[in-house]
Scaffold this active site. Structure first.
Site: not given
Length: 436
Positions: A408, A412
């Site tokens: 992350h 995304d």
């Protein structure tokens, strides 16, 4: 006297050093050219190293468990008296023009922590800090800045293991005061270690082998480095299953190769990476390195129960036949412990077929320094509601779950979800007119 320098050979692009496992010959022993005299281990594989010449070993400079850099002289061999008549003698101490080739043994190793080659040393910006030094720094909670401040005693100011240990021994401030960078995770915890109950006579201890230790270190490093997020989708692969059932015998007869689902999975992933190239990247501190080549790693179980990741190179440039041959070759080499160093290096994205063991889905750990890994669940027949020209109907369909774990820091939800959905689309919309 024709003394030949026997050096640590190069064993791959990312390999800068190796650990000596054992010498098969001693000082004073005579060796034949191409005879194995040394076993070494790297983060990738264990290898036999042959003698480049015939002669007598006069000196051994490093012994068992020593970590030696590529190109370092390991031993001296006196080739006097074994040189062929009419051949030109080598100058004293001359370096071999031919590097000894590696002969693979039956041991294979899981890639450990990624080699970081961009750390800058204050005294020499081009100096390379080895994976061993990085590993020590992580265990001792040394920040990058502090590591860079240690003067190196090696060639061109290269930092040696002894330099780091000397620095740690003479450090004058407590460990907790060491500055850390924002992206570093603490390697120690103030939480007391839970007690393990051991029943004498019933419980027993199994020591981790070297490969299992490396796998453990790699997994912990990945979880500490990348904030993992996992997304899931379910796909209908009925048409793909039917096509494979109709063609597997023909494929076996024509190419003498098995037609499994794996090459189809690899092809779908490679196509989706072309559509979403930012999933095919690595993170180097604050930089994102986008890889042009698409090399798909396949997490594979070894007979020992350990794990290895052979790599299908340039997967996007190959058709199903070529992919099937590559997959079968790598799988066979894995089962027989015959993988070569170049076959387990350079992956940019990894898949893990957890369905092989009957799992519906998985939450795989990213294979550093990649940023995503795809788990493929078992293909299972189930009654599903489908829409036909007659309306909604219940039919028996072959279904499977796909789960994508991604980093992350740079991936995304939109990118991760879009890529995962695209892989699913390629599998669901597989062209059943494909000929092999």
């Amino acid at each position: 006297m024709p003394i030949i320098e026997f050096k640590m050979p190069k064993m791959g692009e990312s390999i800068s050093e190796a650990t000596i496992i054992t010498w098969l010959k001693n000082v004073g022993d005579f060796v034949e050219a191409e005879e194995t005299i040394l076993e070494v281990a790297t983060d990738k594989v264990d290898s036999d190293v042959p003698s480049p010449v015939s002669g007598t070993i006069t000196e051994i400079r490093f012994h068992k468990d020593a970590v030696v850099e590529v190109g370092t002289v390991l031993a001296l061999i006196n080739s006097k008296g074994v040189q062929e008549a009419g051949s030109e003698p080598k100058a004293k101490g001359a370096e071999l023009t031919k590097k000894p080739e590696l002969v693979e043994t039956s041991r294979v190793e899981m890639p450990s922590k990624p080699v970081i080659q961009s750390i800058t040393h204050k005294a020499n910006p081009d100096a390379f800090i080895s994976p061993l030094i990085i590993s020590i720094a992580q265990k001792e909670n040394l920040s990058i800045e502090e590591l860079q401040s240690i003067p190196g005693s090696g060639t061109d100011g290269r930092l040696q293991k002894s330099d780091v240990f000397h620095y740690l021994k003479n450090r004058k401030y407590p460990l907790k005061s060491i500055p850390t960078t924002n992206n570093q995770q603490p390697t120690t915890s103030t939480y007391p270690k839970p007690k393990i109950n051991f029943v004498e006579g019933k419980d027993h201890i199994v020591e981790m082998d070297r490969m299992r230790k490396m796998i453990a270190d790699h997994m912990v490093y990945s979880k500490q480095t990348s904030p993992h997020v996992t997304s899931y989708i379910e796909v209908d692969v009925t048409n793909l299953v039917n096509w494979r059932n109709e063609n597997k015998d023909k494929f076996q007869a024509k190419y003498n190769e098995k037609l499994t689902f794996t090459p189809v999975f690899v092809q779908a992933v490679a196509k989706a990476i072309v559509d979403f190239p930012l999933i095919n990247v690595s993170v180097d501190e604050k930089n994102i390195i986008v890889h042009k080549d698409i090399h798909i790693g396949m997490a594979t179980a070894l007979p020992s129960g350990n794990l290895i990741v052979p790599v299908v190179k340039n997967a996007n440039e190959k058709d199903l036949v070529a992919l099937a041959k590559d997959v079968n070759t790598l799988a066979d080499a894995s089962r027989n412990n015959k993988l070569k160093p170049e076959q387990i290096q350079g992956s940019t994205f990894t898949i893990s077929n957890v369905g092989t063991f009957g799992s519906l889905m998985g939450t795989p750990i990213i294979n550093q320094p990649e940023v995503a890994i795809l788990a493929l669940g078992i293909i299972k027949k189930r009654p599903e509601v489908i829409t036909t020209s007659k309306g909604d109907e219940i039919a028996i369909r072959s279904m499977m779950f796909l789960s994508l774990s991604f980093d992350h820091r740079v991936v995304d939800g939109f990118l991760g979800g879009s890529f995962l959905r695209k892989v699913g689309d390629y599998l669901e919309q597989f062209d059943t007119t494909t000929t092999l």
